[in-house]
Design an enzyme around this catalytic site. Structure first.
Site, short mmCIF file in Angstrom:
data_model
loop_
_atom_site.label_atom_id
_atom_site.label_comp_id
_atom_site.label_asym_id
_atom_site.label_seq_id
_atom_site.Cartn_x
_atom_site.Cartn_y
_atom_site.Cartn_z
N CYS A 42 95.26 67.81 -3.10
CA CYS A 42 95.02 67.72 -4.47
C CYS A 42 95.04 69.07 -5.22
O CYS A 42 94.25 70.00 -4.73
CB CYS A 42 93.82 66.97 -4.81
SG CYS A 42 93.16 67.13 -6.72
N ILE A 43 95.75 69.25 -6.15
CA ILE A 43 96.02 70.57 -6.98
C ILE A 43 94.68 71.14 -7.65
O ILE A 43 94.29 72.11 -7.38
CB ILE A 43 97.10 70.45 -7.99
CG1 ILE A 43 97.27 72.06 -8.41
CG2 ILE A 43 96.99 69.50 -9.01
CD1 ILE A 43 98.74 72.25 -9.01
#
Lengths: 137, 130
Positions: free
Chosen positions: B78-79
């Site tokens: 997840c960024i």
């Protein structure tokens, strides 16, 4: 993704809002997930009930106060927030300690309706069982 | 059956990453499909190639990277969670003015939509974490 592939997503929030990042990062998933037009419900149980307690103030610990985001969930069409009655009682809380979270019902002349529903533990178990995708944070 | 796997804890401090890895291997050995492994919360720490555990211990990052290479599994970090914790790929490092990246082979950085998509597309989404 195929059209009409709608699943029942349930986000279970079990941890207190501050002191760890789980509550904030759960909320981020809910907000992103709202764009996918799925059937979304949130459950608050165990210490998770503190996430929607009224009057949160994080100034003393210097962390982000994201409590007001819960009140905006209605704008994202997230309208089903289930709070476990026993979890509240075990922590000396009642419904009046929670912040009011509502949504506008476009099918009922935009009447403001409560998003929070108190359910007992057995009902919560049923809600979890009836969900397709359960993400617990 | 098509599985989605979510890893919510970092390696070594918590069993979740080991269990998720063994579960993923078992899923593949059972002839099932793994749609995606999504790393969230401290789980993103599985995806840094700067992990250097003692030689007599397992290297979870390497194990995940090898699994991805052998089976073509989509490992997504997840960024937002990754940026908070200092996991960057080349383009993110450049964008934020950092001198180097640390994403491990086989991992890619993407958005939370990838987690929701895994929930929609998989027959079972299995979450590992606290």
């Amino acid at each position: 993704m195929s059209e009409g592939n709608t699943k029942k997503f349930l986000y279970i929030n079990r941890k207190a809002p501050h002191g760890s990042i789980y509550a904030l990062e759960s909320l981020e998933v809910v907000l992103i997930g709202a764009a996918f037009e799925q059937d979304v419900s949130l459950a608050f149980l165990d210490d998770g009930v503190f996430q929607i307690a009224a009057g949160q103030d994080t100034a003393g610990i210097g962390s982000k106060n994201f409590a007001k985001t819960y009140r905006a969930l209605g704008d994202y069409e997230v309208r089903k927030l289930y709070v476990e009655r026993e979890s509240l009682a075990e922590r000396g809380l009642s419904e009046s300690d929670l912040m009011p979270i509502t949504y506008e019902d476009e099918d009922d002349d935009y009447a403001e309706k409560p998003s929070i529903h108190l359910v007992d533990r057995a009902e919560m178990a049923r809600i979890i069982r009836d969900s397709d995708v359960v993400l617990s944070f | 059956m098509r599985f989605g796997i979510v890893v919510n804890e970092g390696p070594y401090t918590h069993q979740a990453s080991d269990t998720a890895y063994h579960f993923t291997k078992a899923v593949l050995a059972g002839g099932h499909e793994v749609f995606r492994v999504f790393f969230y919360h401290d789980g993103v720490n599985n995806g840094t190639r700067y992990t250097v555990p003692p030689q007599d211990d397992r290297n979870l990052q390497k194990l995940w990277s090898e699994l991805a290479e052998q089976h073509g599994i989509d490992l997504v970090v997840c960024i937002a969670a990754a940026q908070r914790r200092g996991i960057l790929d080349e383009s993110e490092a450049k964008r934020h003015g950092k001198s180097g990246d640390n994403i491990a082979p086989g991992f890619r950085i993407s958005g939370l939509g990838q987690l929701i998509e895994a929930g929609i597309e998989a027959d079972r989404l299995v979450v590992f974490g606290d």
